[in-house]
Scaffold this motif. Structure first.
Motif, PDB file in Angstrom:
ATOM      1  N   LEU A   5       0.849  -1.187   0.000  1.00  0.00           N
ATOM      2  CA  LEU A   5       0.000   0.000   0.000  1.00  0.00           C
ATOM      3  C   LEU A   5       0.892   1.248   0.000  1.00  0.00           C
ATOM      4  CD1 LEU A   5      -3.097   0.504   0.099  1.00  0.00           C
ATOM      5  CD2 LEU A   5      -2.872   0.801   2.559  1.00  0.00           C
ATOM      6  N   VAL A   6       1.917   1.207   0.844  1.00  0.00           N
ATOM      7  CA  VAL A   6       2.906   2.281   0.926  1.00  0.00           C
ATOM      8  C   VAL A   6       4.276   1.622   1.024  1.00  0.00           C
ATOM      9  CG1 VAL A   6       3.711   4.255   2.287  1.00  0.00           C
ATOM     10  CG2 VAL A   6       1.273   3.734   2.193  1.00  0.00           C
ATOM     11  N   ASP A   7       5.239   2.089   0.209  1.00  0.00           N
ATOM     12  CA  ASP A   7       6.576   1.490   0.224  1.00  0.00           C
ATOM     13  C   ASP A   7       7.598   2.522   0.701  1.00  0.00           C
ATOM     14  OD1 ASP A   7       9.001   0.302  -0.201  1.00  0.00           O
ATOM     15  OD2 ASP A   7       8.631  -0.223  -2.305  1.00  0.00           O
ATOM     16  N   VAL A   8       7.803   2.552   2.011  1.00  0.00           N
ATOM     17  CA  VAL A   8       8.731   3.519   2.584  1.00  0.00           C
ATOM     18  C   VAL A   8      10.173   3.009   2.470  1.00  0.00           C
ATOM     19  CG1 VAL A   8       9.375   4.721   4.728  1.00  0.00           C
ATOM     20  CG2 VAL A   8       6.967   4.415   4.162  1.00  0.00           C
ATOM     21  N   HIS A   9      10.320   1.691   2.404  1.00  0.00           N
ATOM     22  CA  HIS A   9      11.671   1.124   2.440  1.00  0.00           C
ATOM     23  C   HIS A   9      12.459   1.375   1.154  1.00  0.00           C
ATOM     24  CE1 HIS A   9      14.787  -2.123   2.572  1.00  0.00           C
ATOM     25  NE2 HIS A   9      14.955  -1.530   3.747  1.00  0.00           N
ATOM     26  N   THR A  10      11.825   1.138   0.005  1.00  0.00           N
ATOM     27  CA  THR A  10      12.521   1.369  -1.271  1.00  0.00           C
ATOM     28  C   THR A  10      12.922   2.842  -1.397  1.00  0.00           C
ATOM     29  OG1 THR A  10      11.184  -0.385  -2.235  1.00  0.00           O
ATOM     30  CG2 THR A  10      12.362   1.028  -3.774  1.00  0.00           C
ATOM     31  N   GLN A  11      12.046   3.718  -0.911  1.00  0.00           N
ATOM     32  CA  GLN A  11      12.351   5.157  -0.933  1.00  0.00           C
ATOM     33  C   GLN A  11      13.566   5.451  -0.047  1.00  0.00           C
ATOM     34  OE1 GLN A  11       9.989   7.993   1.365  1.00  0.00           O
ATOM     35  NE2 GLN A  11       9.278   8.885  -0.556  1.00  0.00           N
ATOM     36  N   TYR A  12      13.617   4.793   1.115  1.00  0.00           N
ATOM     37  CA  TYR A  12      14.749   4.968   2.041  1.00  0.00           C
ATOM     38  C   TYR A  12      16.069   4.577   1.387  1.00  0.00           C
ATOM     39  CZ  TYR A  12      18.064   3.252   5.567  1.00  0.00           C
ATOM     40  OH  TYR A  12      19.192   2.980   6.277  1.00  0.00           O
ATOM     41  N   LEU A  13      16.066   3.467   0.656  1.00  0.00           N
ATOM     42  CA  LEU A  13      17.319   2.975   0.071  1.00  0.00           C
ATOM     43  C   LEU A  13      17.972   4.012  -0.847  1.00  0.00           C
ATOM     44  CD1 LEU A  13      16.368  -0.754  -0.631  1.00  0.00           C
ATOM     45  CD2 LEU A  13      17.722   0.186   1.273  1.00  0.00           C
ATOM     46  N   LYS A  14      17.150   4.870  -1.464  1.00  0.00           N
ATOM     47  CA  LYS A  14      17.673   5.875  -2.395  1.00  0.00           C
ATOM     48  C   LYS A  14      18.352   7.049  -1.691  1.00  0.00           C
ATOM     49  CE  LYS A  14      14.313   4.725  -5.955  1.00  0.00           C
ATOM     50  NZ  LYS A  14      13.059   5.121  -6.631  1.00  0.00           N
ATOM     51  N   ILE A  15      18.040   7.245  -0.406  1.00  0.00           N
ATOM     52  CA  ILE A  15      18.647   8.365   0.335  1.00  0.00           C
ATOM     53  C   ILE A  15      19.313   7.851   1.618  1.00  0.00           C
ATOM     54  CG2 ILE A  15      17.266  10.328  -0.514  1.00  0.00           C
ATOM     55  CD1 ILE A  15      15.277   9.782   1.732  1.00  0.00           C
ATOM     56  N   ASP A  17      22.364   6.856   2.478  1.00  0.00           N
ATOM     57  CA  ASP A  17      23.647   7.381   2.981  1.00  0.00           C
ATOM     58  C   ASP A  17      23.441   8.644   3.798  1.00  0.00           C
ATOM     59  OD1 ASP A  17      24.905   5.315   1.820  1.00  0.00           O
ATOM     60  OD2 ASP A  17      25.655   6.423   0.069  1.00  0.00           O
ATOM     61  N   GLU A  18      22.626   9.551   3.252  1.00  0.00           N
ATOM     62  CA  GLU A  18      22.405  10.820   3.934  1.00  0.00           C
ATOM     63  C   GLU A  18      21.682  10.612   5.266  1.00  0.00           C
ATOM     64  OE1 GLU A  18      20.359  13.676   1.503  1.00  0.00           O
ATOM     65  OE2 GLU A  18      20.390  15.175   3.107  1.00  0.00           O
ATOM     66  N   ILE A  19      20.689   9.733   5.251  1.00  0.00           N
ATOM     67  CA  ILE A  19      19.932   9.488   6.476  1.00  0.00           C
ATOM     68  C   ILE A  19      20.810   8.780   7.510  1.00  0.00           C
ATOM     69  CG2 ILE A  19      18.036   8.118   7.456  1.00  0.00           C
ATOM     70  CD1 ILE A  19      16.335   8.947   5.112  1.00  0.00           C
ATOM     71  N   ASP A  20      21.525   7.765   7.082  1.00  0.00           N
ATOM     72  CA  ASP A  20      22.361   7.006   8.027  1.00  0.00           C
ATOM     73  C   ASP A  20      23.430   7.896   8.663  1.00  0.00           C
ATOM     74  OD1 ASP A  20      20.806   4.949   7.182  1.00  0.00           O
ATOM     75  OD2 ASP A  20      22.427   3.701   6.394  1.00  0.00           O
ATOM     76  N   SER A  21      24.081   8.725   7.847  1.00  0.00           N
ATOM     77  CA  SER A  21      25.146   9.565   8.414  1.00  0.00           C
ATOM     78  C   SER A  21      24.563  10.642   9.313  1.00  0.00           C
ATOM     79  CB  SER A  21      26.018  10.164   7.310  1.00  0.00           C
ATOM     80  OG  SER A  21      25.254  11.050   6.528  1.00  0.00           O
ATOM     81  N   GLY A  22      23.399  11.156   8.958  1.00  0.00           N
ATOM     82  CA  GLY A  22      22.749  12.165   9.800  1.00  0.00           C
ATOM     83  C   GLY A  22      22.334  11.599  11.151  1.00  0.00           C
ATOM     84  N   ILE A  23      21.803  10.372  11.134  1.00  0.00           N
ATOM     85  CA  ILE A  23      21.404   9.734  12.391  1.00  0.00           C
ATOM     86  C   ILE A  23      22.650   9.463  13.241  1.00  0.00           C
ATOM     87  CG2 ILE A  23      20.421   7.619  13.401  1.00  0.00           C
ATOM     88  CD1 ILE A  23      18.345   7.640  11.136  1.00  0.00           C
ATOM     89  N   GLN A  24      23.730   9.028  12.572  1.00  0.00           N
ATOM     90  CA  GLN A  24      24.986   8.790  13.306  1.00  0.00           C
ATOM     91  C   GLN A  24      25.480  10.083  13.968  1.00  0.00           C
ATOM     92  OE1 GLN A  24      26.379   5.627  13.727  1.00  0.00           O
ATOM     93  NE2 GLN A  24      27.467   6.795  15.311  1.00  0.00           N
ATOM     94  N   GLU A  25      25.340  11.185  13.243  1.00  0.00           N
ATOM     95  CA  GLU A  25      25.750  12.489  13.787  1.00  0.00           C
ATOM     96  C   GLU A  25      24.957  12.813  15.063  1.00  0.00           C
ATOM     97  OE1 GLU A  25      25.284  15.838  10.941  1.00  0.00           O
ATOM     98  OE2 GLU A  25      24.463  16.928  12.655  1.00  0.00           O
TER      99      GLU A  25
END
Ligand SMILES: *Cc1c(COP(=O)(O)O)cnc(C)c1O
Length: 375
Positions: A5-15, A17-25
């Protein structure tokens, strides 16, 4: 075929690096609440929307509650809401001891009917809450005119339409959520701009209101331990702000992807007499939070079972008018039957809609919907 119904995961995979490094920060700095990343996202959203004040908060429901607190609405005051909406819109009204007055919607836009709004105004009415349902703006110019004629506040429930433009009769545009006295939105993961937990925001062009809303969301204080107002605790956390900052630059392209999927569905269903595809109002762009069909031949439940059987996710937003909900029966007053709301509750069905739908998936979904009507 696996369809969501909603695919949040595939969208996440495209961004990712930015999300992972920001969360690490955020983990490294431990500025978990109201850190610099929250301030940064606030400024980015203000710039994107063209609005003077964004107040990040914990979720969309809180945003609505804080908005009503900020306007100083008092028990007994009446607030006009559409009867065809998500419960949060009316819930906070009841919670604050205000009286929700439920009115009918239009069959084509699904949004609040402006004549019904005007007809519901009494000496106790203080505010109108238009909901931009499924991603399309309510008729804001008409609503603002009614509000100013009766000195009422307008709080936009923009939880489903962030990124949409309202188009004035003179051709000027404004982002939904920035037109009323206050706008509210939600960053719930499945919303058009969603984070990875709960989140929300309040918008206003008014400096004084902006100040009051900021305070209310933070225990009524602007200087720590000096409380000017009775407020609440409603904060966006830094990890959610990182996710939102990563996604905001893509919001317009996300809206385009949703519109493209909607165009595909529209074309596919054009020849199915029982289906009414979503109307697109001339005064709004449509950001398709949902792609919602009306099934007009009484076959909605049968279509739903058929889609369930074929593992095509679908949902009924919303099956019950607000005034028929057990919790809201005490607030319904003389409202027992609103014809358009009743009809839509029986007719609507929403199909998979997200930014990652490809043509294969759209073809598969559409083929099954069409085959139901041909069987
Ligand atoms: C999602 C939603 C809300 C509430 O947002 P939360 O973040 O879930 O509290 C309010 N109104 C509408 C129309 C919504 O779709």
């Amino acid at each position: 075929m696996q369809i969501q119904l909603v695919d949040v995961h595939t969208q996440y995979l495209k961004i990712k690096d930015e999300i992972d490094s920001g969360i690490q920060e955020v983990l490294d700095t431990t500025a978990f609440i109201n850190g610099p990343r929250v301030k940064r996202f606030q400024k980015e959203l203000e710039a994107y929307l063209g609005v003077k004040h964004v107040i990040p908060c914990a979720n969309g429901t809180d945003a609505l509650q804080i908005a009503m607190m900020g306007l100083g609405l008092k028990p007994g005051d009446e607030v006009i809401v559409p009867a065809f909406t998500y419960v949060a819109t009316a819930e906070v009204i009841a919670l604050l001891g205000l009286t929700p007055v439920m009115v009918d919607v239009d069959l084509d836009t699904f949004n609040v009917n402006t004549e019904s709004v005007a007809a519901a105004i009494t000496s106790r009415t203080r505010a109108i809450v238009p909901v931009h349902l499924y991603g399309q703006s309510a008729d804001m110019e008409a609503i603002m005119n009614i509000a100013s004629a009766h000195e009422l506040y307008v709080i936009e429930d923009n939880a489903q339409a962030i990124g949409a433009d309202y188009i004035y009769k003179n051709g000027e545009r404004a982002k939904t959520g920035t037109i009323g006295h206050i706008g509210c939105t939600s960053f719930y993961p499945s919303k058009n701009l969603g984070c990875y937990g709960d989140g929300g925001a309040i918008m206003t062009q008014d400096d004084e209101l902006g100040d009051v809303l900021h305070k209310i969301a933070n225990h009524g204080q602007s200087v720590r331990y000096y409380h000017d107002l009775v407020g609440c605790n409603s904060r966006l956390d830094s990890i959610q702000a990182v996710v939102l900052s990563a996604k905001l630059p893509h919001l317009d392209e996300y809206c385009d992807a949703r519109r493209k999927a909607a165009d595909y569905y529209d074309a596919a269903f054009a020849e199915v007499p029982a289906l009414i595809t979503p109307y697109r109002a001339p005064y709004s762009t449509h950001v398709f939070h949902q792609y919602t069909l009306r099934v007009t031949d009484g076959q909605r439940e049968a279509l739903k079972s058929y889609l369930d059987e074929h593992r095509i996710p679908n949902m009924i937003y919303y099956p019950v008018p607000l005034y028929k909900q057990k919790a809201f029966a005490p607030y319904a007053g003389s409202t027992t039957y609103l014809p358009n709301t009743e009809l839509l509750c029986k007719e609507v069905i929403s199909l998979p809609m997200h930014t990652e739908l490809d043509e294969k998936q759209l073809e598969y979904i559409s083929r099954h919907v069409i085959s139901f009507f041909r069987k």
